[in-house]
Design a protein around this motif. Structure first.
Motif, PDB file in Angstrom:
ATOM      1  N   ALA A 188      -6.454  -0.281 -14.434  1.00  0.00           N
ATOM      2  CA  ALA A 188      -5.786  -1.406 -13.749  1.00  0.00           C
ATOM      3  C   ALA A 188      -5.027  -2.282 -14.745  1.00  0.00           C
ATOM      4  CB  ALA A 188      -6.812  -2.254 -13.002  1.00  0.00           C
ATOM      5  N   GLN A 189      -3.892  -2.802 -14.304  1.00  0.00           N
ATOM      6  CA  GLN A 189      -3.146  -3.792 -15.074  1.00  0.00           C
ATOM      7  C   GLN A 189      -3.731  -5.159 -14.744  1.00  0.00           C
ATOM      8  OE1 GLN A 189      -0.578  -3.454 -17.253  1.00  0.00           O
ATOM      9  NE2 GLN A 189      -0.740  -1.215 -17.099  1.00  0.00           N
ATOM     10  N   VAL A 190      -4.237  -5.862 -15.760  1.00  0.00           N
ATOM     11  CA  VAL A 190      -4.831  -7.177 -15.519  1.00  0.00           C
ATOM     12  C   VAL A 190      -3.744  -8.235 -15.699  1.00  0.00           C
ATOM     13  CG1 VAL A 190      -6.593  -8.832 -16.241  1.00  0.00           C
ATOM     14  CG2 VAL A 190      -7.075  -6.370 -16.321  1.00  0.00           C
ATOM     15  N   ILE A 191      -3.554  -9.054 -14.663  1.00  0.00           N
ATOM     16  CA  ILE A 191      -2.500 -10.073 -14.695  1.00  0.00           C
ATOM     17  C   ILE A 191      -3.112 -11.445 -14.440  1.00  0.00           C
ATOM     18  CG2 ILE A 191      -0.387 -10.879 -13.536  1.00  0.00           C
ATOM     19  CD1 ILE A 191       0.151  -7.835 -12.983  1.00  0.00           C
ATOM     20  N   ASP A 192      -2.887 -12.368 -15.382  1.00  0.00           N
ATOM     21  CA  ASP A 192      -3.407 -13.727 -15.223  1.00  0.00           C
ATOM     22  C   ASP A 192      -2.342 -14.553 -14.515  1.00  0.00           C
ATOM     23  OD1 ASP A 192      -4.310 -16.310 -15.416  1.00  0.00           O
ATOM     24  OD2 ASP A 192      -5.009 -16.099 -17.477  1.00  0.00           O
ATOM     25  N   SER A 193      -2.669 -15.022 -13.303  1.00  0.00           N
ATOM     26  CA  SER A 193      -1.673 -15.735 -12.495  1.00  0.00           C
ATOM     27  C   SER A 193      -1.744 -17.249 -12.676  1.00  0.00           C
ATOM     28  CB  SER A 193      -1.876 -15.390 -11.009  1.00  0.00           C
ATOM     29  OG  SER A 193      -3.007 -16.069 -10.497  1.00  0.00           O
ATOM     30  N   THR A 194      -2.594 -17.720 -13.626  1.00  0.00           N
ATOM     31  CA  THR A 194      -2.812 -19.168 -13.777  1.00  0.00           C
ATOM     32  C   THR A 194      -1.502 -19.945 -13.893  1.00  0.00           C
ATOM     33  OG1 THR A 194      -4.888 -18.686 -14.903  1.00  0.00           O
ATOM     34  CG2 THR A 194      -4.028 -20.926 -15.139  1.00  0.00           C
ATOM     35  N   CYS A 195      -0.586 -19.441 -14.714  1.00  0.00           N
ATOM     36  CA  CYS A 195       0.658 -20.197 -14.972  1.00  0.00           C
ATOM     37  C   CYS A 195       1.872 -19.577 -14.295  1.00  0.00           C
ATOM     38  CB  CYS A 195       0.909 -20.276 -16.481  1.00  0.00           C
ATOM     39  SG  CYS A 195      -0.432 -21.085 -17.346  1.00  0.00           S
ATOM     40  N   LEU A 196       1.653 -18.693 -13.337  1.00  0.00           N
ATOM     41  CA  LEU A 196       2.779 -18.015 -12.689  1.00  0.00           C
ATOM     42  C   LEU A 196       2.882 -18.412 -11.217  1.00  0.00           C
ATOM     43  CD1 LEU A 196       2.253 -14.362 -14.033  1.00  0.00           C
ATOM     44  CD2 LEU A 196       3.985 -15.995 -14.791  1.00  0.00           C
ATOM     45  N   THR A 197       4.105 -18.371 -10.680  1.00  0.00           N
ATOM     46  CA  THR A 197       4.267 -18.517  -9.236  1.00  0.00           C
ATOM     47  C   THR A 197       3.924 -17.166  -8.594  1.00  0.00           C
ATOM     48  OG1 THR A 197       6.539 -17.737  -9.344  1.00  0.00           O
ATOM     49  CG2 THR A 197       6.202 -20.124  -9.511  1.00  0.00           C
ATOM     50  N   ALA A 198       3.762 -17.171  -7.276  1.00  0.00           N
ATOM     51  CA  ALA A 198       3.473 -15.910  -6.580  1.00  0.00           C
ATOM     52  C   ALA A 198       4.598 -14.897  -6.828  1.00  0.00           C
ATOM     53  CB  ALA A 198       3.296 -16.172  -5.087  1.00  0.00           C
ATOM     54  N   GLU A 199       5.857 -15.368  -6.762  1.00  0.00           N
ATOM     55  CA  GLU A 199       6.994 -14.477  -7.030  1.00  0.00           C
ATOM     56  C   GLU A 199       6.924 -13.923  -8.441  1.00  0.00           C
ATOM     57  OE1 GLU A 199       9.301 -13.044  -5.521  1.00  0.00           O
ATOM     58  OE2 GLU A 199       9.394 -14.005  -3.545  1.00  0.00           O
ATOM     59  N   GLY A 200       6.513 -14.792  -9.370  1.00  0.00           N
ATOM     60  CA  GLY A 200       6.383 -14.365 -10.768  1.00  0.00           C
ATOM     61  C   GLY A 200       5.333 -13.265 -10.913  1.00  0.00           C
ATOM     62  N   VAL A 201       4.234 -13.393 -10.171  1.00  0.00           N
ATOM     63  CA  VAL A 201       3.179 -12.362 -10.242  1.00  0.00           C
ATOM     64  C   VAL A 201       3.693 -11.054  -9.636  1.00  0.00           C
ATOM     65  CG1 VAL A 201       0.821 -11.731  -9.635  1.00  0.00           C
ATOM     66  CG2 VAL A 201       1.369 -14.119 -10.112  1.00  0.00           C
ATOM     67  N   VAL A 202       4.438 -11.167  -8.529  1.00  0.00           N
ATOM     68  CA  VAL A 202       4.986  -9.954  -7.902  1.00  0.00           C
ATOM     69  C   VAL A 202       5.886  -9.218  -8.898  1.00  0.00           C
ATOM     70  CG1 VAL A 202       6.538  -9.086  -6.094  1.00  0.00           C
ATOM     71  CG2 VAL A 202       4.838 -10.834  -5.544  1.00  0.00           C
TER      72      VAL A 202
END
Ligand code: DC
Length: 211
Positions: A188-202
């Motif tokens: 799995a690719q682990v992505i920290d969304s703490t400082c990202l917008t939802a669009e940024g995470v997408v």
């Protein structure tokens, strides 16, 4: 399970932003969006509605055996009906949130819902989010992301939604249970969304998974 359809597995702790991200990603790709947390919540709602003790495996099993349940798709998203009723308006109720870890720890419940989740893959490309999608439901999919965020940000996101939810207690139960605990799936690719917008995470999910 071999499936002709593509499956994007999105896992992570409560309020990590994975539902928003999974829904946006599904829209972007034209895939069907399935929120498996809603399926566990729907069973919890059913048990509470019938006054069944959510930690009583036999009683919950008997209830499931006698209840007509439909898991379908409409408008590109999974739909649920229990005894002919759509439980969606009740799925974020505080008592449902408080009892869902007990229901999700029952092997019989997991067996039934995992079978329904795999069934969806017979008919469509999917973005499916939950806790065990990359580890148990579709371990063979090459598209796996694990979305995380700091505990503070997750608590704030939940309270901004006007919801009461003891995230830390729920995550502890979900991560330490014997049956399909929450953990990062192999590959799995682990992505920290703490400082990202939802669009940024997408964007990040698409970039990292080569979509
Ligand atoms: O994503 P959510 O907060 O709506 O999920 C509700 C609960 O369901 C969560 O506490 C753990 C459980 N769950 C699970 O055990 N496995 C899944 N695939 C999805 C949710």
């Amino acid at each position: 399970m071999e499936t002709p359809h593509r499956i994007i597995a999105i896992d992570g702790p409560a309020a990590s932003g994975k539902s928003t991200v999974a829904r946006l990603l599904a829209k972007r790709l034209g895939f069907v969006y399935i929120n498996t947390g809603a399926m566990y919540r729907a069973v919890t709602w059913l048990a509470l509605r019938h006054g069944v003790d959510t930690s009583d495996a036999q009683a919950v099993s008997a209830l499931l055996d006698s209840t007509p349940m439909e898991f379908d798709v409409a408008g590109g998203e999974g739909t649920i009906r229990m005894e002919g009723i759509d439980p969606t308006p009740h799925l974020n109720d505080p008592d449902v949130a408080a009892h869902v870890p007990a229901i999700a720890a029952l092997p019989k419940v997991r067996e039934l819902l995992v079978a329904r989740q795999r069934e969806y893959a017979r008919h469509a490309d999917l973005v499916m989010e939950g806790r065990d999608i990359g580890t148990v439901v579709f371990p063979e999919t090459p598209f796996k992301a694990y979305i995380d965020a700091s505990e503070e940000v997750r608590a704030k996101r939940r309270s901004d939604q006007g919801l009461r939810d003891d995230l830390a207690a729920r995550d502890k139960k979900d991560s330490t249970r014997a049956a399909a605990p929450l953990k990062v799936a192999e590959g799995a690719q682990v992505i920290d969304s703490t400082c990202l917008t939802a669009e940024g995470v997408v964007e990040e999910v698409m970039r990292r998974l080569g979509l």
